[in-house]
Design a protein around this motif. Structure first.
Motif, mmCIF file in Angstrom:
data_model
loop_
_atom_site.group_PDB
_atom_site.id
_atom_site.type_symbol
_atom_site.label_atom_id
_atom_site.label_comp_id
_atom_site.label_asym_id
_atom_site.label_seq_id
_atom_site.Cartn_x
_atom_site.Cartn_y
_atom_site.Cartn_z
ATOM 1 N N LEU A 182 0.991 -1.111 -0.065
ATOM 2 C CA LEU A 182 -0.033 0.070 0.060
ATOM 3 C C LEU A 182 0.769 1.269 0.022
ATOM 4 C CD1 LEU A 182 -2.732 -0.899 2.404
ATOM 5 C CD2 LEU A 182 -2.973 -0.875 0.277
ATOM 6 N N TYR A 183 2.056 1.252 0.712
ATOM 7 C CA TYR A 183 2.823 2.366 0.573
ATOM 8 C C TYR A 183 3.463 2.798 -0.669
ATOM 9 C CZ TYR A 183 7.126 5.049 1.576
ATOM 10 O OH TYR A 183 8.159 5.964 1.664
ATOM 11 N N LEU A 184 3.691 1.638 -1.472
ATOM 12 C CA LEU A 184 4.348 1.747 -2.859
ATOM 13 C C LEU A 184 3.275 2.338 -3.629
ATOM 14 C CD1 LEU A 184 6.372 -1.521 -3.140
ATOM 15 C CD2 LEU A 184 7.186 0.789 -2.766
ATOM 16 N N GLN A 185 2.047 1.741 -3.574
ATOM 17 C CA GLN A 185 0.915 2.387 -4.437
ATOM 18 C C GLN A 185 0.629 3.935 -4.306
ATOM 19 O OE1 GLN A 185 -2.787 0.266 -3.946
ATOM 20 N NE2 GLN A 185 -1.489 -1.791 -4.294
ATOM 21 N N ALA A 186 0.712 4.327 -2.889
ATOM 22 C CA ALA A 186 0.393 5.426 -2.398
ATOM 23 C C ALA A 186 1.827 6.536 -2.957
ATOM 24 C CB ALA A 186 0.563 5.769 -0.975
ATOM 25 N N GLN B 56 0.741 7.061 -6.848
ATOM 26 C CA GLN B 56 -0.255 8.103 -6.831
ATOM 27 C C GLN B 56 0.233 9.394 -6.734
ATOM 28 O OE1 GLN B 56 -3.283 7.474 -8.246
ATOM 29 N NE2 GLN B 56 -2.994 5.285 -8.247
ATOM 30 N N ARG B 57 1.031 9.664 -5.721
ATOM 31 C CA ARG B 57 1.799 10.773 -5.535
ATOM 32 C C ARG B 57 2.581 11.539 -6.673
ATOM 33 N NH1 ARG B 57 3.456 9.831 -1.076
ATOM 34 N NH2 ARG B 57 5.738 9.450 -1.512
ATOM 35 N N ARG B 58 3.418 10.389 -7.198
ATOM 36 C CA ARG B 58 4.148 10.854 -8.386
ATOM 37 C C ARG B 58 3.307 11.232 -9.454
ATOM 38 N NH1 ARG B 58 7.374 6.668 -6.678
ATOM 39 N NH2 ARG B 58 6.373 5.280 -8.389
ATOM 40 N N VAL B 59 2.132 10.482 -9.805
ATOM 41 C CA VAL B 59 1.320 10.803 -10.939
ATOM 42 C C VAL B 59 0.579 12.004 -10.843
ATOM 43 C CG1 VAL B 59 -0.790 10.412 -11.792
ATOM 44 C CG2 VAL B 59 0.751 8.246 -11.536
ATOM 45 N N ALA B 60 0.193 12.524 -9.401
ATOM 46 C CA ALA B 60 -0.244 13.962 -9.330
ATOM 47 C C ALA B 60 0.919 14.923 -9.433
ATOM 48 C CB ALA B 60 -0.711 13.674 -7.881
ATOM 49 N N GLU B 61 2.009 14.625 -8.920
ATOM 50 C CA GLU B 61 3.029 15.707 -9.274
ATOM 51 C C GLU B 61 3.341 15.854 -10.907
ATOM 52 O OE1 GLU B 61 6.236 14.224 -7.291
ATOM 53 O OE2 GLU B 61 5.674 14.978 -5.241
ATOM 54 N N ASP C 107 -3.951 11.900 -2.162
ATOM 55 C CA ASP C 107 -4.079 12.030 -0.824
ATOM 56 C C ASP C 107 -5.022 11.022 -0.106
ATOM 57 O OD1 ASP C 107 -4.567 15.655 -0.702
ATOM 58 O OD2 ASP C 107 -2.756 14.383 -0.778
ATOM 59 N N THR C 108 -6.274 10.535 -0.727
ATOM 60 C CA THR C 108 -6.974 9.448 -0.372
ATOM 61 C C THR C 108 -6.399 8.212 -0.278
ATOM 62 O OG1 THR C 108 -8.987 10.387 -1.363
ATOM 63 C CG2 THR C 108 -8.976 8.223 -0.744
ATOM 64 N N GLN C 109 -5.366 8.159 -1.336
ATOM 65 C CA GLN C 109 -4.440 6.796 -1.236
ATOM 66 C C GLN C 109 -3.557 6.584 -0.270
ATOM 67 O OE1 GLN C 109 -4.838 4.040 -2.995
ATOM 68 N NE2 GLN C 109 -6.393 4.725 -4.195
ATOM 69 N N ARG C 110 -2.852 8.023 0.102
ATOM 70 C CA ARG C 110 -1.885 7.991 1.069
ATOM 71 C C ARG C 110 -2.594 7.567 2.459
ATOM 72 N NH1 ARG C 110 -0.393 12.447 -0.027
ATOM 73 N NH2 ARG C 110 -1.473 13.838 1.399
ATOM 74 N N GLU C 111 -3.649 8.245 2.663
ATOM 75 C CA GLU C 111 -4.346 8.157 4.006
ATOM 76 C C GLU C 111 -4.671 6.654 4.215
ATOM 77 O OE1 GLU C 111 -6.461 12.527 4.171
ATOM 78 O OE2 GLU C 111 -7.976 10.823 3.588
ATOM 79 N N ALA C 112 -5.158 6.101 3.199
ATOM 80 C CA ALA C 112 -5.346 4.533 3.206
ATOM 81 C C ALA C 112 -4.477 3.815 3.336
ATOM 82 C CB ALA C 112 -6.035 4.084 1.849
#
Length: 495
Positions: free
Chosen positions: A347-351, A354-359, A401-406
């Motif tokens: 889950l940490y890797l997925q977050a 997603q953060r990189r995609v957002a950036e 952010d949602t993925q990071r919180e999860a």
């Protein structure tokens, strides 16, 4: 033939002292003016007296506080003393009375020197004497002689309450004895009770020591277990004096092995009487010592009983099963911890992804906005495109952010599960120690409850502690309340 009368102090200050009786009247007590003065708190100032009458000494209590006891009975009037009579003054003084010829006196002195060499230092044997009541006078002398050497004897003329289960007392006494003396006489061979006592000793595989007092009638039945053993011949008083040291030597031969036999038999019988409850099984060092004793048993007598062998084997199986349960619980806890750790890392890797995609989306929006400024002609279209790209970036950021919180929630859940697994592991360890080391079991159980209040294994350990460690209950104001914390001083006592 002239006789020497003497008292041998068997119990009290300076045991082994011999007091020669030369006066017609001898007083015994705490008073310094007594002929035999002994400073002991349970003695009266003038406790008892010995006086000569018709060539024999009589014992009389002088209205003492704690009494004068002969053969378990408190005397109220003068009593003629027979040689080898044992009597007690108060709670802590015991004398052996001897009336010896010169030859017997020499033999007695030689016997005492010999007995010092055959009685193991720091150990006391326990023997059961089986006899016919018609031979009571002889057995009283035998009892006195054995007692004078420090051997504890169990004879059924004392120690059985009137309301007790008489045969249960007999069985318990034979079970707890290191040796079984059978006094051979025509009366004992014909006695049903003596036969039952002998059979009980045989069933328990006790060390049998036949003592011949009176020759059996020709053709009388003789139990094989008696006839096949070497007899100790004590047909008269002289024979008793001569053979007593050899009898003591027989009783004390390989005493450590015999006493281990007695201890294991007592525990095995208790286990069987408690319907083979597992809490009465051997464990730890006790189990290892019992197995070592069983290895030695092939070359020693008495042999172990079937019950002793089964008791040791069941104890080992139970210990192995308990060890497997602990190992399984530990491995399960480690496996759960590993799986949760893998899920958390995924889950940490997925977050992060997603953060990189957002950036990257944000960077694209900025580039699009810059491109929109290139030309005024396409400004409106470029601006609209930039707004669209920015909205996309914001949505992506929110999703990240949602993925990071999860991921953070999953990581926290993994930590909680790991703590529960650890709490379960030390709770299981506490359960295995509750019988062996109750204080350590208590500490482990409380730590388990602190980490995971829902852990039921810790609750079970805490509920068992009062049964295995009563001082813990006495140390609490409310012994029936719940235990939430405990502390120990450096000395190991409750703080």
């Amino acid at each position: 033939m002239a006789k020497t009368f003497q008292l041998v102090l068997q119990k009290g200050p300076g045991p082994g002292q011999v007091f020669t009786l030369e006066k017609d009247e001898i007083t015994i007590g705490r008073d310094i003016e007594c002929d035999i003065s002994i400073i002991e708190s349970s003695l009266s100032r003038r406790h008892a007296r010995l006086f000569m009458k018709d060539g024999n000494y009589f014992l009389e209590d002088l209205n003492s506080t704690n009494g004068t006891i002969v053969n378990g009975t408190r005397i109220s009037e003068p009593l003629r003393l027979a040689t080898n009579t044992v009597f007690n003054l108060g709670r802590n003084i015991e004398f052996l009375y001897e009336a010896l010829t010169r030859v017997e006196e020499s033999t007695a002195l030689h016997s005492r020197d010999f007995l010092k060499s055959v009685v193991p230092t720091g150990r006391t044997s326990k023997v059961f004497i089986s006899y016919s009541r018609r031979n009571k006078e002889f057995v009283e002398k035998l009892h006195a002689g054995l007692t004078s050497t420090g051997i504890n004897t169990w004879v059924d003329w004392k120690g059985i309450p009137l309301t007790a289960d008489w045969w249960a007392e007999i069985e318990d006494a034979i079970e707890g004895a290191d040796g079984f003396i059978f006094v051979i006489s025509p009366d004992s061979l014909a006695s049903e009770i003596c036969g039952k006592e002998l059979q009980t000793a045989i069933d328990y595989k006790k060390r049998l020591i036949p003592v011949l007092h009176i020759e059996p009638e020709p053709g009388s039945d003789m139990p094989e277990q008696i006839s096949s053993h070497n007899w100790v011949f004590m047909k008269d008083e002289a024979g008793m004096h001569e053979m007593l040291p050899r009898l003591v030597e027989s009783i004390n031969t390989d005493l450590g092995y015999v006493q281990a036999h007695t201890r294991l038999l007592t525990r095995a019988v208790e286990w069987e009487r408690k319907e083979r409850n597992a809490s009465f099984l051997l464990q730890g060092d006790d189990l290892q010592s019992a197995e070592n004793w069983l290895d030695r048993a092939a070359d020693n007598q008495p042999q172990p009983t079937d019950l002793q062998i089964e008791y040791i084997q069941v104890s080992r199986r139970h210990a192995n099963r308990r060890q497997r349960i602990i190992m399984g619980a530990t491995l399960t806890a480690l496996a759960v911890t590993f799986v949760l750790a893998v899920i958390s890392f995924s889950l940490y890797l997925q977050a992060n992804s997603q953060r990189r995609v957002a950036e990257e989306a944000k960077e694209t929006a900025v580039a699009a906005e810059a491109t929109a400024l290139v030309g005024e002609a396409t400004a409106l279209a470029a601006q609209a495109e930039a707004v669209s790209q920015k909205e996309t970036a914001v949505a992506a950021q929110q999703e990240a952010d949602t993925q990071r919180e999860a991921a953070e929630a999953a990581q926290e859940e993994a930590v909680q599960q790991a703590e529960k697994a650890y709490a379960g592991e030390i709770g299981a360890k506490a359960l295995t120690l509750v019988e062996i080391d109750p204080p350590l079991a208590a500490l482990l159980a409380l730590e388990s409850k602190r980490i995971s209040p829902e852990d039921t294994t810790a609750d079970e350990v805490l509920s068992l502690l009062p049964a295995f460690y009563p001082p813990l209950v006495d140390a609490l104001e409310d012994p029936y309340g719940s235990v939430s914390a405990i502390a120990w001083s450096p000395s190991g006592q409750l703080a």
